[in-house]
Design a protein around this motif. Structure first.
Motif, mmCIF file in Angstrom:
data_model
loop_
_atom_site.group_PDB
_atom_site.id
_atom_site.type_symbol
_atom_site.label_atom_id
_atom_site.label_comp_id
_atom_site.label_asym_id
_atom_site.label_seq_id
_atom_site.Cartn_x
_atom_site.Cartn_y
_atom_site.Cartn_z
ATOM 1 N N UNK A 72 0.967 -1.551 0.158
ATOM 2 C CA UNK A 72 0.129 -0.100 0.085
ATOM 3 C C UNK A 72 0.728 1.279 0.154
ATOM 4 N N UNK A 73 2.336 1.456 0.340
ATOM 5 C CA UNK A 73 3.192 2.413 0.337
ATOM 6 C C UNK A 73 3.560 3.010 -1.315
ATOM 7 N N UNK A 74 3.752 1.301 -1.417
ATOM 8 C CA UNK A 74 4.243 2.102 -2.864
ATOM 9 C C UNK A 74 3.384 2.354 -3.657
ATOM 10 N N UNK A 75 1.428 1.643 -3.735
ATOM 11 C CA UNK A 75 -0.098 2.046 -4.390
ATOM 12 C C UNK A 75 0.665 3.223 -3.810
ATOM 13 N N UNK A 76 0.143 4.274 -3.156
ATOM 14 C CA UNK A 76 0.130 5.532 -2.955
ATOM 15 C C UNK A 76 0.907 6.353 -3.575
ATOM 16 N N UNK A 77 1.891 6.174 -4.285
ATOM 17 C CA UNK A 77 2.755 6.413 -4.485
ATOM 18 C C UNK A 77 2.393 6.980 -6.796
ATOM 19 N N UNK A 78 1.597 6.107 -6.635
ATOM 20 C CA UNK A 78 0.709 6.169 -8.207
ATOM 21 C C UNK A 78 0.018 7.462 -8.777
ATOM 22 N N UNK A 79 0.614 8.152 -9.344
ATOM 23 C CA UNK A 79 -0.399 9.320 -9.001
ATOM 24 C C UNK A 79 -1.071 8.817 -10.046
ATOM 25 N N UNK A 80 -2.458 8.774 -9.733
ATOM 26 C CA UNK A 80 -3.775 7.992 -10.779
ATOM 27 C C UNK A 80 -4.855 8.188 -10.278
ATOM 28 N N UNK A 81 -6.004 8.874 -10.222
ATOM 29 C CA UNK A 81 -6.925 9.256 -9.411
ATOM 30 C C UNK A 81 -8.019 8.086 -9.825
ATOM 31 N N UNK A 82 -8.538 7.637 -8.519
ATOM 32 C CA UNK A 82 -9.887 6.984 -8.064
ATOM 33 C C UNK A 82 -10.029 5.155 -8.786
ATOM 34 N N UNK A 83 -7.549 5.408 -8.733
ATOM 35 C CA UNK A 83 -7.240 3.783 -8.849
ATOM 36 C C UNK A 83 -7.478 2.725 -7.613
ATOM 37 N N UNK A 113 -5.188 6.473 1.787
ATOM 38 C CA UNK A 113 -6.004 6.025 0.967
ATOM 39 C C UNK A 113 -6.955 5.554 1.298
ATOM 40 N N UNK A 114 -8.494 5.467 0.634
ATOM 41 C CA UNK A 114 -9.539 5.158 0.531
ATOM 42 C C UNK A 114 -9.866 3.816 0.878
ATOM 43 N N UNK A 115 -10.986 3.639 1.859
ATOM 44 C CA UNK A 115 -11.285 2.621 2.265
ATOM 45 C C UNK A 115 -11.890 1.635 0.569
ATOM 46 N N UNK A 116 -12.297 2.481 -0.274
ATOM 47 C CA UNK A 116 -12.929 1.937 -1.563
ATOM 48 C C UNK A 116 -11.947 1.567 -2.428
ATOM 49 N N UNK A 117 -10.736 2.102 -2.135
ATOM 50 C CA UNK A 117 -9.651 1.973 -3.116
ATOM 51 C C UNK A 117 -8.393 0.413 -3.026
ATOM 52 N N UNK A 118 -9.483 0.220 -2.085
ATOM 53 C CA UNK A 118 -8.916 -1.919 -1.656
ATOM 54 C C UNK A 118 -9.764 -2.493 -2.045
ATOM 55 N N UNK A 119 -9.354 -4.147 -2.893
ATOM 56 C CA UNK A 119 -9.437 -5.093 -3.333
ATOM 57 C C UNK A 119 -9.303 -6.175 -3.009
ATOM 58 N N UNK A 120 -9.600 -7.387 -2.098
ATOM 59 C CA UNK A 120 -8.832 -8.357 -1.661
ATOM 60 C C UNK A 120 -8.804 -9.756 -2.483
ATOM 61 N N UNK A 121 -8.316 -9.880 -3.002
ATOM 62 C CA UNK A 121 -8.203 -11.444 -3.832
ATOM 63 C C UNK A 121 -7.879 -12.326 -3.404
#
Length: 584
Positions: A72-83, A113-121
């Motif tokens: 999630x730390x690495x993901x937070x650095x991706x500059x794309x909205x609503x990803x 990060x918003x809760x909506x961004x996380x999807x558990x697989x």
């Protein structure tokens, strides 16, 4: 706490991200976090071996939390909205004594990060011993407000059980079923049924492991919503490589001739019902909405990303408003949580605007129940609603259209279907080839003039029956019109096609002779006027055949010219004549 050894291993691990994109636009929807460096970090031969050892050491959940932090730390650095980020869970964390819910919310807060961004697989692999464990884990995370995806769907024993009980948001069709799907009818049929079931249940489908253009075409055609695989992009450790839009996917979608069809929903059939946002929902807004829209029986509810979350039914709110609590609910804006039980997501079925009418109607008919209609989305975002009356009208018009696409005499597919078959044949992979055969009666007009059109129709029906008997159901048999017929083959070698076509020519000549009068049959010809009014003798009916083979490198632009030449040449021969289209 993790031991020093496990801390060292964790420090060496990294995550690569692989994009998940909308299948028609190439716009990125999510990335999947894929663990890397397991061999260097601890000498593990696979990711499964890493988690197996952590499970046996009793630290699987602790390890998972550390990995979530890293991902999630690495993901937070991706500059794309609503990803979104798809993060893989090992269902065995449920058996760890320190397992508890709530840690993910803390991680999300830490990285803003918003809760909506996380999807558990969760994978359905390895669930044979205890299928309920995955279902229970899915339910726990769903109750916490996270999206859930079922990975590797179709490879385990509990897949459909999970679909039924777990109410997952996404399913990912395993690479096994996607690989070479264009050449495997069983795979295509299996995936088609999975997708239909998923869509009926309001579940989004991801085609996983798509590597070729041919696989893409089929996945799009059978209704997959999202796409993941090397055809889009390989997993990358460098987040700078993640793109907002994958233009190659958009271009191939737009270039695909199969998308340019009349078999699509008319936008006039779609009603835009103003939705309410779930984030700022309260009873006052709902009461006002129904007061201002008395003709509506429900309100669509969407989130800030325009994803349909469910509906609120007017009858339930009406009953509530008449209760002793109605006035206090209206006056109290701070009751959003109480509203959750009034948002119904059962029987909420979504269809994509890009889908064909046939696909949309199939989803609607499969759903049945008390469905009032379908929500229409564009790249998953709310677009409007098609009510049941409009769907019935669309169904009727489609049935009429399908009827007109068939030849009224032979009931065989007509020109539109032939054009579609030819164009699809040029979207073939390197291992596939197609063969086309054009049949054309010789001296049919003089026969019609002499024996009449009704007898001419008998001859046409006779030939169509010969084609149906000679060729298997895997062949595509069509009627161009009049005395012209078309047959298409896939992956049938030329000598086999040539022998079958020659057999048909012989059989037709033998059987059609019985329709002539005894005198004409004995003479072996008929005497009648030609188109210029001159009396001439014409041979008994026969059929010419032009065979054209195309392969992966064949170009569509060469087709019409070559086909015209070979059809003309075939009229000079009593046996089939054929050729092959090459790249040059």
């Amino acid at each position: 706490m993790l031991s020093n050894r496990w801390k060292t291993i964790t420090a060496e691990l990294d995550f690569a991200f692989q994009p998940i994109v909308h299948i028609q636009s190439g716009e990125i929807f999510a990335v999947e976090a894929l663990l890397r460096n397991v061999d260097k970090a601890g000498g593990f031969h696979s990711i499964f071996a890493l988690f197996d050892e952590a499970f046996h050491d009793g630290i699987l959940y602790q390890l998972d939390i550390e990995l979530r932090l890293k991902a999630f730390e690495k993901f937070s650095n991706i500059d794309i909205k609503n990803l979104k980020i798809f993060y893989n869970l090992d269902n065995r964390i449920l058996y760890m004594p320190d397992f508890k819910l709530g840690n993910t919310e803390k991680i999300l807060q830490k990285y803003k990060l918003d809760k909506e961004c996380a999807c558990f697989e969760l994978s359905e692999r390895g669930t044979l011993s205890d299928p309920s464990s995955v279902t229970n884990l899915v339910r726990r995370y769903k109750q916490s407000g996270f999206a859930i995806a079922i990975d590797d769907f179709g490879t385990g024993i509990a897949g459909f059980q999970m679909l039924y009980y777990a109410e997952a948001d996404f399913i990912k069709i395993d690479r096994f079923f996607i690989e070479n799907i264009q050449n495997d009818n069983k795979k295509r049929l299996f995936c088609q049924h999975i997708i239909n079931i998923a869509h009926t249940m309001g579940i989004t489908v991801i085609a996983e492991g798509v590597e070729t253009k041919e696989e893409y075409y089929i996945c799009k055609e059978i209704g997959a919503n999202l796409l993941q695989g090397y055809f889009v992009q390989k997993p990358t450790l460098d987040i700078a490589n993640i793109q907002k839009n994958y233009l190659n996917i958009k271009k191939i979608y737009e270039d695909d001739s199969r998308t340019h069809t009349a078999n699509s929903i008319d936008s006039k059939q779609i009603t835009y019902m103003v939705p309410l946002f779930i984030e700022d929902l309260n009873f006052k807004k709902i009461f006002q909405y129904f007061k201002q829209n008395k003709e509506l029986h429900f309100i669509p509810v969407i989130d800030k990303h325009s994803i349909v979350k469910g509906i609120i039914c007017e009858n339930e709110i009406r009953d509530l408003s008449y209760s002793q609590y109605g006035m206090s609910l209206v006056q109290n804006d701070d009751n959003g949580k109480k509203l959750s039980k009034y948002i119904k997501d059962k029987n909420i079925v979504r269809v994509e605007i890009s889908w064909s009418v046939d696909k949309i109607l199939e989803v609607y008919h499969n759903a049945k129940g008390d469905l009032q209609g379908l929500f229409v989305t564009n790249n998953g975002k709310y677009l409007g609603f098609i009510n049941s009356n409009n769907l019935l009208s669309i169904s009727y018009k489609r049935n009429v259209a399908l009827a007109t696409q068939k030849n009224p005499l032979t009931k065989l597919p007509g020109n539109d279907s032939i054009k579609k078959f030819i164009k699809e044949s040029f979207h073939t992979d390197k291992s596939s080839f197609h063969t086309f055969v054009y049949f054309d009666f010789n001296d049919f007009k003089p026969f019609n003039d002499s024996y009449g059109f009704r007898t001419g129709d008998r001859v046409i029906l006779l030939f169509s029956e010969i084609l149906k008997k000679e060729f298997s159901s895997k062949s595509f048999i069509a009627h161009i019109g009049g005395d012209d017929f078309f047959v298409g083959f896939k992956n049938i070698d030329y000598p086999t096609v040539y022998r079958s076509v020659g057999s048909i020519q012989k059989k037709f000549k033998e059987e059609v002779s019985s329709i002539y009068s005894r005198d004409d049959r004995q003479r072996g010809y008929i005497s009648t006027q030609d188109r210029f009014g001159i009396q001439r003798n014409f041979n008994l009916l026969s059929v010419s055949a032009a065979i054209l083979e195309i392969q992966a490198q064949s170009l569509l632009e060469n087709f019409d010219v070559i086909m015209g030449e070979i059809k003309k040449e075939s009229k000079k021969h009593q046996t089939p004549i054929g050729c092959s289209i090459l790249k040059e």
